[in-house]
Design a protein around this motif. Structure first.
Motif, PDB file in Angstrom:
ATOM      1  N   LYS A   7      -8.448 -12.329  -5.329  1.00  0.00           N
ATOM      2  CA  LYS A   7      -9.240 -12.381  -4.119  1.00  0.00           C
ATOM      3  C   LYS A   7      -8.337 -12.417  -2.988  1.00  0.00           C
ATOM      4  O   LYS A   7      -7.339 -12.895  -3.181  1.00  0.00           O
ATOM      5  CB  LYS A   7     -10.255 -13.648  -4.381  1.00  0.00           C
ATOM      6  CG  LYS A   7      -9.420 -14.754  -4.189  1.00  0.00           C
ATOM      7  CD  LYS A   7     -10.627 -16.035  -4.037  1.00  0.00           C
ATOM      8  CE  LYS A   7      -9.824 -17.449  -3.896  1.00  0.00           C
ATOM      9  NZ  LYS A   7     -10.590 -18.472  -3.395  1.00  0.00           N
ATOM     10  N   TYR A  10      -8.097 -13.964   2.944  1.00  0.00           N
ATOM     11  CA  TYR A  10      -8.806 -13.633   4.028  1.00  0.00           C
ATOM     12  C   TYR A  10      -9.825 -12.622   3.714  1.00  0.00           C
ATOM     13  O   TYR A  10      -9.321 -11.395   3.875  1.00  0.00           O
ATOM     14  CB  TYR A  10      -7.889 -13.613   5.355  1.00  0.00           C
ATOM     15  CG  TYR A  10      -7.055 -14.914   5.767  1.00  0.00           C
ATOM     16  CD1 TYR A  10      -7.720 -15.898   6.301  1.00  0.00           C
ATOM     17  CD2 TYR A  10      -5.847 -14.552   5.596  1.00  0.00           C
ATOM     18  CE1 TYR A  10      -6.945 -16.947   6.651  1.00  0.00           C
ATOM     19  CE2 TYR A  10      -4.997 -15.775   5.764  1.00  0.00           C
ATOM     20  CZ  TYR A  10      -5.544 -16.918   6.236  1.00  0.00           C
ATOM     21  OH  TYR A  10      -4.699 -17.967   6.543  1.00  0.00           O
ATOM     22  N   PRO A  11     -10.808 -12.883   3.218  1.00  0.00           N
ATOM     23  CA  PRO A  11     -11.582 -11.688   2.883  1.00  0.00           C
ATOM     24  C   PRO A  11     -11.953 -10.802   3.955  1.00  0.00           C
ATOM     25  O   PRO A  11     -12.075 -11.172   5.189  1.00  0.00           O
ATOM     26  CB  PRO A  11     -12.939 -12.202   2.445  1.00  0.00           C
ATOM     27  CG  PRO A  11     -12.589 -13.754   1.932  1.00  0.00           C
ATOM     28  CD  PRO A  11     -11.437 -14.023   3.061  1.00  0.00           C
ATOM     29  N   VAL A  12     -12.094  -9.613   3.515  1.00  0.00           N
ATOM     30  CA  VAL A  12     -12.594  -8.476   4.533  1.00  0.00           C
ATOM     31  C   VAL A  12     -13.854  -8.025   4.308  1.00  0.00           C
ATOM     32  O   VAL A  12     -14.063  -7.415   3.128  1.00  0.00           O
ATOM     33  CB  VAL A  12     -11.397  -7.315   4.784  1.00  0.00           C
ATOM     34  CG1 VAL A  12     -11.581  -6.287   5.584  1.00  0.00           C
ATOM     35  CG2 VAL A  12      -9.940  -7.748   4.832  1.00  0.00           C
ATOM     36  N   HIS A  13     -14.668  -8.104   5.231  1.00  0.00           N
ATOM     37  CA  HIS A  13     -16.181  -7.521   5.398  1.00  0.00           C
ATOM     38  C   HIS A  13     -16.446  -6.712   6.468  1.00  0.00           C
ATOM     39  O   HIS A  13     -16.805  -7.312   7.528  1.00  0.00           O
ATOM     40  CB  HIS A  13     -17.229  -8.669   5.016  1.00  0.00           C
ATOM     41  CG  HIS A  13     -16.804  -9.517   3.934  1.00  0.00           C
ATOM     42  ND1 HIS A  13     -17.085  -9.382   2.532  1.00  0.00           N
ATOM     43  CD2 HIS A  13     -16.150 -10.668   3.936  1.00  0.00           C
ATOM     44  CE1 HIS A  13     -16.522 -10.182   1.832  1.00  0.00           C
ATOM     45  NE2 HIS A  13     -16.266 -11.268   2.679  1.00  0.00           N
ATOM     46  N   ILE A  14     -16.240  -5.455   6.358  1.00  0.00           N
ATOM     47  CA  ILE A  14     -16.402  -4.434   7.493  1.00  0.00           C
ATOM     48  C   ILE A  14     -17.719  -3.755   7.066  1.00  0.00           C
ATOM     49  O   ILE A  14     -17.742  -3.126   5.880  1.00  0.00           O
ATOM     50  CB  ILE A  14     -15.133  -3.477   7.600  1.00  0.00           C
ATOM     51  CG1 ILE A  14     -14.128  -4.330   8.033  1.00  0.00           C
ATOM     52  CG2 ILE A  14     -15.550  -2.734   8.827  1.00  0.00           C
ATOM     53  CD1 ILE A  14     -12.856  -3.719   8.180  1.00  0.00           C
ATOM     54  N   ALA A  15     -18.761  -3.681   7.922  1.00  0.00           N
ATOM     55  CA  ALA A  15     -19.920  -2.946   7.641  1.00  0.00           C
ATOM     56  C   ALA A  15     -20.121  -1.539   7.924  1.00  0.00           C
ATOM     57  O   ALA A  15     -20.729  -0.863   7.489  1.00  0.00           O
ATOM     58  CB  ALA A  15     -21.249  -3.667   8.462  1.00  0.00           C
ATOM     59  N   THR A  17     -18.598   2.067   9.250  1.00  0.00           N
ATOM     60  CA  THR A  17     -17.664   3.169   8.990  1.00  0.00           C
ATOM     61  C   THR A  17     -16.793   3.436  10.393  1.00  0.00           C
ATOM     62  O   THR A  17     -17.938   3.608  11.243  1.00  0.00           O
ATOM     63  CB  THR A  17     -18.256   4.550   8.348  1.00  0.00           C
ATOM     64  OG1 THR A  17     -18.763   3.946   7.130  1.00  0.00           O
ATOM     65  CG2 THR A  17     -17.341   5.706   8.145  1.00  0.00           C
ATOM     66  N   ALA A  74      -7.695  -3.082   2.192  1.00  0.00           N
ATOM     67  CA  ALA A  74      -9.131  -3.282   2.279  1.00  0.00           C
ATOM     68  C   ALA A  74      -9.971  -2.706   3.464  1.00  0.00           C
ATOM     69  O   ALA A  74     -10.929  -2.263   3.401  1.00  0.00           O
ATOM     70  CB  ALA A  74      -9.193  -4.616   2.033  1.00  0.00           C
ATOM     71  N   ILE A  75      -9.035  -3.003   4.648  1.00  0.00           N
ATOM     72  CA  ILE A  75      -9.691  -2.475   5.898  1.00  0.00           C
ATOM     73  C   ILE A  75      -9.850  -1.133   6.008  1.00  0.00           C
ATOM     74  O   ILE A  75     -10.885  -0.880   6.383  1.00  0.00           O
ATOM     75  CB  ILE A  75      -8.907  -3.074   7.014  1.00  0.00           C
ATOM     76  CG1 ILE A  75      -8.964  -4.743   7.097  1.00  0.00           C
ATOM     77  CG2 ILE A  75      -9.082  -2.620   8.428  1.00  0.00           C
ATOM     78  CD1 ILE A  75      -7.923  -5.215   8.130  1.00  0.00           C
ATOM     79  N   GLN A  78     -12.866   0.027   3.669  1.00  0.00           N
ATOM     80  CA  GLN A  78     -14.130  -0.384   4.058  1.00  0.00           C
ATOM     81  C   GLN A  78     -14.446   0.608   5.414  1.00  0.00           C
ATOM     82  O   GLN A  78     -15.433   0.937   5.593  1.00  0.00           O
ATOM     83  CB  GLN A  78     -13.974  -1.785   4.339  1.00  0.00           C
ATOM     84  CG  GLN A  78     -13.971  -2.696   3.365  1.00  0.00           C
ATOM     85  CD  GLN A  78     -14.306  -4.015   3.417  1.00  0.00           C
ATOM     86  OE1 GLN A  78     -14.895  -4.642   4.176  1.00  0.00           O
ATOM     87  NE2 GLN A  78     -13.660  -4.939   2.439  1.00  0.00           N
ATOM     88  N   ARG A  81     -15.026   4.325   3.587  1.00  0.00           N
ATOM     89  CA  ARG A  81     -15.671   4.455   2.262  1.00  0.00           C
ATOM     90  C   ARG A  81     -17.095   5.203   2.120  1.00  0.00           C
ATOM     91  O   ARG A  81     -17.305   5.878   1.380  1.00  0.00           O
ATOM     92  CB  ARG A  81     -16.020   3.106   1.391  1.00  0.00           C
ATOM     93  CG  ARG A  81     -16.940   2.086   2.374  1.00  0.00           C
ATOM     94  CD  ARG A  81     -17.445   0.822   1.462  1.00  0.00           C
ATOM     95  NE  ARG A  81     -18.072   0.133   2.301  1.00  0.00           N
ATOM     96  CZ  ARG A  81     -17.722  -1.294   2.647  1.00  0.00           C
ATOM     97  NH1 ARG A  81     -16.601  -1.691   1.975  1.00  0.00           N
ATOM     98  NH2 ARG A  81     -18.399  -1.915   3.364  1.00  0.00           N
TER      99      ARG A  81
END
Length: 140
Positions: A7, A10-15, A17, A74-75, A78, A81
């Protein structure tokens, strides 16, 4: 050996595009002073360090840079994608997409692929550490 926790610290959560932003951030992944080069630079230079503590320090820094590489990847993923054909054309991502589709590939924002030519490992601890300072300064 490394211990890998599956994991991101620092999780990456980009909504949304955003291929324009991804085309710039990709340099931090595989550009000449990006995370891939940084990790390989430190992990290669550690062998020439005269003291075990310095070897350990460069190993730790190189490993940390691999973690940065994972976050930047990851950035970029996201941000790209769910690209539409129109976004690829209008937002400057078409050239990248032709070769790599939505895969994360180590390249500079200019489109030049990552190359080991962008790092140095001379065997001279002072020269190597000076290069590390210059490269990290360029990334800031």
């Amino acid at each position: 050996m490394f211990v890998y926790e599956k994991k991101l610290q620092y999780p990456v959560h980009i909504a949304n595009t955003n291929p324009k932003l991804a085309s710039l951030i990709i340099s931090q992944y595989g550009g000449p002073d990006g995370e891939l080069g940084a990790s390989l630079r430190y992990l290669s230079q550690r062998y020439a360090m005269p003291f075990p503590e310095l070897k350990g320090l460069l190993t730790d820094i190189g490993t940390e840079e691999l973690g940065h590489l994972e976050m930047i990847g990851a950035i970029v993923h996201q941000l790209t994608r769910d690209l539409t054909d129109e976004q690829m054309k209008t937002d400057g991502f078409a050239q990248y997409f032709v070769d790599h589709t939505a895969g994360v590939y180590p390249t500079a924002a200019s489109g030049a692929p990552w190359s080991a030519n962008s790092i140095q490992s001379t065997g001279d601890p002072i020269a190597d550490l000076t290069e590390d300072l210059a490269a990290d300064g360029a990334m800031a």
